[in-house]
Design a protein around this motif. Structure first.
Motif, PDB file in Angstrom:
ATOM      1  N   LEU A 170       1.145  -1.087  -0.285  1.00 18.55           N
ATOM      2  CA  LEU A 170       0.277  -0.063   0.190  1.00 18.55           C
ATOM      3  C   LEU A 170       0.421   0.897  -0.401  1.00 18.55           C
ATOM      4  O   LEU A 170       0.266   2.481  -0.426  1.00 18.55           O
ATOM      5  CB  LEU A 170      -0.748  -0.111   1.209  1.00 18.55           C
ATOM      6  N   ASP A 171       1.861   1.058   1.024  1.00 18.38           N
ATOM      7  CA  ASP A 171       3.073   2.257   0.422  1.00 18.38           C
ATOM      8  C   ASP A 171       3.795   2.690  -0.788  1.00 18.38           C
ATOM      9  O   ASP A 171       3.201   3.901  -0.754  1.00 18.38           O
ATOM     10  CB  ASP A 171       4.241   2.363   1.875  1.00 18.38           C
ATOM     11  N   LEU A 172       3.863   1.373  -0.609  1.00 19.06           N
ATOM     12  CA  LEU A 172       4.187   1.723  -2.485  1.00 19.06           C
ATOM     13  C   LEU A 172       3.371   2.307  -3.532  1.00 19.06           C
ATOM     14  O   LEU A 172       3.690   3.132  -4.258  1.00 19.06           O
ATOM     15  CB  LEU A 172       5.052   0.351  -3.277  1.00 19.06           C
ATOM     16  N   ALA A 173       1.918   2.040  -3.346  1.00 17.49           N
ATOM     17  CA  ALA A 173       0.774   2.399  -3.948  1.00 17.49           C
ATOM     18  C   ALA A 173       1.256   3.659  -3.716  1.00 17.49           C
ATOM     19  O   ALA A 173       0.156   4.234  -4.990  1.00 17.49           O
ATOM     20  CB  ALA A 173      -0.563   1.622  -4.096  1.00 17.49           C
ATOM     21  N   LEU A 174       1.151   4.046  -3.146  1.00 15.42           N
ATOM     22  CA  LEU A 174       0.587   6.069  -2.479  1.00 15.42           C
ATOM     23  C   LEU A 174       1.375   6.246  -3.476  1.00 15.42           C
ATOM     24  O   LEU A 174       1.360   7.540  -3.900  1.00 15.42           O
ATOM     25  CB  LEU A 174       0.180   5.535  -0.974  1.00 15.42           C
ATOM     26  N   ARG A 175       2.815   6.136  -3.074  1.00 12.86           N
ATOM     27  CA  ARG A 175       4.323   6.422  -3.675  1.00 12.86           C
ATOM     28  C   ARG A 175       4.200   6.300  -5.096  1.00 12.86           C
ATOM     29  O   ARG A 175       4.607   7.971  -6.636  1.00 12.86           O
ATOM     30  CB  ARG A 175       5.196   5.761  -2.839  1.00 12.86           C
ATOM     31  N   ALA A 176       3.341   5.521  -5.679  1.00  8.34           N
ATOM     32  CA  ALA A 176       3.570   5.479  -7.014  1.00  8.34           C
ATOM     33  C   ALA A 176       2.478   6.450  -7.670  1.00  8.34           C
ATOM     34  O   ALA A 176       3.036   7.393  -8.632  1.00  8.34           O
ATOM     35  CB  ALA A 176       3.290   3.693  -7.703  1.00  8.34           C
ATOM     36  N   LEU A 177       1.271   6.801  -7.309  1.00  6.96           N
ATOM     37  CA  LEU A 177       0.753   7.223  -7.306  1.00  6.96           C
ATOM     38  C   LEU A 177       1.390   8.884  -7.380  1.00  6.96           C
ATOM     39  O   LEU A 177       0.600   9.418  -7.983  1.00  6.96           O
ATOM     40  CB  LEU A 177      -0.727   7.543  -6.302  1.00  6.96           C
ATOM     41  N   ASP A 178       1.701   8.870  -6.518  1.00 11.99           N
ATOM     42  CA  ASP A 178       2.037  10.318  -6.094  1.00 11.99           C
ATOM     43  C   ASP A 178       3.078  10.628  -7.363  1.00 11.99           C
ATOM     44  O   ASP A 178       3.399  12.004  -7.565  1.00 11.99           O
ATOM     45  CB  ASP A 178       3.269  10.752  -4.738  1.00 11.99           C
ATOM     46  N   ALA A 179       4.012   9.666  -7.763  1.00 20.39           N
ATOM     47  CA  ALA A 179       5.029   9.986  -8.412  1.00 20.39           C
ATOM     48  C   ALA A 179       4.869  10.215  -9.902  1.00 20.39           C
ATOM     49  O   ALA A 179       5.224  11.127 -10.879  1.00 20.39           O
ATOM     50  CB  ALA A 179       6.107   8.573  -8.568  1.00 20.39           C
ATOM     51  N   PHE A 180       3.471   9.720 -11.039  1.00 18.31           N
ATOM     52  CA  PHE A 180       2.600   9.388 -11.843  1.00 18.31           C
ATOM     53  C   PHE A 180       1.985  10.892 -11.237  1.00 18.31           C
ATOM     54  O   PHE A 180       2.446  11.494 -12.847  1.00 18.31           O
ATOM     55  CB  PHE A 180       1.339   9.278 -11.991  1.00 18.31           C
ATOM     56  N   GLN A 181       1.682  12.031 -10.133  1.00 13.77           N
ATOM     57  CA  GLN A 181       0.883  12.898 -10.729  1.00 13.77           C
ATOM     58  C   GLN A 181       2.120  14.137 -10.130  1.00 13.77           C
ATOM     59  O   GLN A 181       1.770  15.550 -10.983  1.00 13.77           O
ATOM     60  CB  GLN A 181       0.177  13.335  -9.604  1.00 13.77           C
ATOM     61  N   GLN A 182       2.990  13.997 -10.534  1.00 16.01           N
ATOM     62  CA  GLN A 182       4.948  14.792 -10.261  1.00 16.01           C
ATOM     63  C   GLN A 182       5.590  14.624 -11.842  1.00 16.01           C
ATOM     64  O   GLN A 182       6.187  15.785 -12.112  1.00 16.01           O
ATOM     65  CB  GLN A 182       5.844  14.555  -9.707  1.00 16.01           C
ATOM     66  N   ASP A 183       4.391  14.603 -12.483  1.00 14.69           N
ATOM     67  CA  ASP A 183       4.897  14.056 -14.955  1.00 14.69           C
ATOM     68  C   ASP A 183       4.527  15.572 -14.737  1.00 14.69           C
ATOM     69  O   ASP A 183       3.295  16.311 -14.642  1.00 14.69           O
ATOM     70  CB  ASP A 183       4.573  13.350 -15.237  1.00 14.69           C
ATOM     71  N   GLY A 184       5.012  16.204 -15.215  1.00 12.25           N
ATOM     72  CA  GLY A 184       5.449  17.809 -15.487  1.00 12.25           C
ATOM     73  C   GLY A 184       4.425  17.849 -16.634  1.00 12.25           C
ATOM     74  O   GLY A 184       3.020  18.791 -16.457  1.00 12.25           O
ATOM     75  N   PRO A 185       4.727  17.254 -17.624  1.00 16.09           N
ATOM     76  CA  PRO A 185       4.019  18.093 -18.943  1.00 16.09           C
ATOM     77  C   PRO A 185       2.623  16.390 -19.109  1.00 16.09           C
ATOM     78  O   PRO A 185       1.957  17.502 -19.257  1.00 16.09           O
ATOM     79  CB  PRO A 185       4.751  16.631 -19.878  1.00 16.09           C
ATOM     80  N   THR A 186       2.554  16.537 -18.280  1.00 17.03           N
ATOM     81  CA  THR A 186       1.005  15.227 -17.827  1.00 17.03           C
ATOM     82  C   THR A 186      -0.425  16.700 -16.304  1.00 17.03           C
ATOM     83  O   THR A 186      -1.075  16.614 -17.460  1.00 17.03           O
ATOM     84  CB  THR A 186       1.040  14.607 -17.502  1.00 17.03           C
ATOM     85  N   PHE A 187       0.998  16.968 -15.729  1.00 13.41           N
ATOM     86  CA  PHE A 187      -0.166  17.570 -14.848  1.00 13.41           C
ATOM     87  C   PHE A 187      -0.370  18.831 -13.720  1.00 13.41           C
ATOM     88  O   PHE A 187      -0.597  19.801 -13.796  1.00 13.41           O
ATOM     89  CB  PHE A 187       0.302  16.753 -13.590  1.00 13.41           C
ATOM     90  N   HIS A 188       1.218  19.377 -14.897  1.00 11.71           N
ATOM     91  CA  HIS A 188       1.800  21.179 -14.488  1.00 11.71           C
ATOM     92  C   HIS A 188       2.421  21.534 -16.205  1.00 11.71           C
ATOM     93  O   HIS A 188       3.673  21.618 -15.708  1.00 11.71           O
ATOM     94  CB  HIS A 188       1.998  21.166 -13.472  1.00 11.71           C
ATOM     95  N   PRO A 189       2.076  21.366 -16.698  1.00 11.85           N
ATOM     96  CA  PRO A 189       2.972  22.003 -17.848  1.00 11.85           C
ATOM     97  C   PRO A 189       2.763  23.053 -18.400  1.00 11.85           C
ATOM     98  O   PRO A 189       4.175  23.320 -19.386  1.00 11.85           O
ATOM     99  CB  PRO A 189       1.808  21.152 -19.312  1.00 11.85           C
TER     100      PRO A 189
END
Length: 393
Positions: A170-189
């Motif tokens: 679960l902790d790894l999954a939360l880290r993974a979802l966080d990492a995905f949302q840090q992708d600049g071109p996708t979430f803050h382009p």
């Protein structure tokens, strides 16, 4: 996301390995985001509510979404966008900007945190909320969700992404979802027309320029007092929010099933989903100021989804106090039940700054052309603008 550089070095990780883990985690996070198997019903993914085609916000004009273990339990609030959340500060009850530090007379009030009431800090903890919400993904416990992740094959993927890392899935999954949302071109382009305008690569139309002027005018829209439109002192692009929590007295939305109970009130910072400020009138009715980036893609507005067009939103701001009978129900005695989505004893925090504060019958601070122009300007905040486009923001 991953460990900080110093922590990574303490773990013996080189820069290349840190980058590899970040990329691998983000890819698993992307798969998790679109996978309905994370929900108890097996029908709801993160992307079901946070649609990439609508700036990771709601896909339609429904006031609330349906979820829970049965897949049909209604939520309590409209879905916010997940874009441009990377710099939201941790919640604090008394906020001072870096420029204000040292001046004890300045207090911008409750600021920061994620969700509509600011009750969690950071996107990793934000991701946990819907996973266990009884009206969202509806997982009964960490063990229950962990078992789902393992059955779906994510346990092995996550542990492979973080070689030698901790094994708690679960902790790894939360880290993974966080990492995905840090992708600049996708979430803050930062690819809107307004970003190009700030960079000197685009020109606003006459109506867009007039809209920006009305947006920033303290006596008219006064929008920029909360939805900051200028670059930061360090040159960073504006996020069109000051991250504050503010009460504006949005009308009660009777399309929300919970509101059928006349004793139920969603008071934001002071409950019911947040409990540490329960019963403190100065905080009741306060909700976090969202970014206005990509706002033209939305079909539902405000924390309770009371409005469905930008025209309605702007007219409410202009006429809330000058024509309250247009926005609130009648009391049956010739009066108006103003601010009907808050108990009368908990209305102390409602904002009265312009464009609010007019008396009934007075001319609103914004006229019809101002509203039209501001909406035109808001269209310039949509990501994906190109100078080759012949129309649209």
């Amino acid at each position: 996301m991953l460990a900080a550089p110093n922590a990574a070095r303490a773990q013996g990780l080189g820069r290349a390995e840190v980058r590899r883990q970040a990329a691998a985690l983000a890819e698993v996070g992307r798969r998790l985001f679109f996978d309905p198997r994370l929900s108890a019903s097996g029908t709801l993914a993160c992307a079901s509510c946070h649609d990439p085609a609508h700036a990771f916000g709601p896909p339609d004009g429904a006031a609330v979404r349906l979820g829970g273990a049965d897949g049909v339990t209604p939520g309590l609030r409209a879905v916010p966008s997940l874009k441009y959340l990377q710099d939201v500060p941790a919640f604090t009850e008394h906020y001072r900007t870096p420029e204000d530090e040292g001046d004890e007379s300045i207090d911008n009030g409750p600021t920061g945190g994620l969700t509509w009431d600011g009750r969690v800090d950071g996107q990793r903890e934000q991701a946990r909320v819907p996973l266990f919400s009884p009206f969202e993904m509806g997982n009964a416990s960490a063990a229950d969700l962990g078992a789902r992740l393992e059955r779906a094959g994510y346990g092995a993927q996550l542990r492979a992404a973080v070689a030698g890392g901790q094994a708690d899935v679960l902790d790894l999954a939360l880290r993974a979802l966080d990492a995905f949302q840090q992708d600049g071109p996708t979430f803050h382009p930062y690819t809107s027309k307004y970003d190009a305008y700030l960079a000197g690569k685009a020109t606003l139309t006459d109506e867009e320029a007039r809209g920006l002027a009305a947006f920033e005018d303290p006596a008219r829209g006064n929008c920029a007092s909360c939805h900051i439109s200028r670059r930061g002192n360090d040159g960073t692009p504006p996020h069109f929010t000051d991250y504050g929590l503010i009460a504006i007295g949005v009308p009660r939305n009777r399309d929300i099933p919970a509101n059928a109970d006349p004793a139920y009130f969603d008071e934001g910072l002071c409950g019911p989903l947040r409990t540490d400020f329960t019963g403190q009138p100065d905080y009741c009715g306060r909700f976090r100021t969202p970014t206005l980036r990509n706002v033209a893609l939305r079909q539902v507005f405000m924390h309770n989804g009371a409005f469905h067009t930008l025209e309605q939103v702007m007219e409410f701001y202009a006429e809330r106090d000058s024509d309250p009978g247009k926005w609130y129900p009648r009391d049956g005695k010739g009066g108006v039940l103003k601010f009907d989505d808050l108990p009368a004893a908990h209305q102390a925090a409602i904002n009265m700054e312009p464009p609010f504060g007019r008396r009934p019958g007075e001319a609103p601070a914004l006229n019809e052309r101002d509203i039209h122009d501001i909406i035109a300007f808001l269209g310039t905040l949509t990501d994906g603008w190109s100078a080759t486009k012949t129309a649209g923001p």
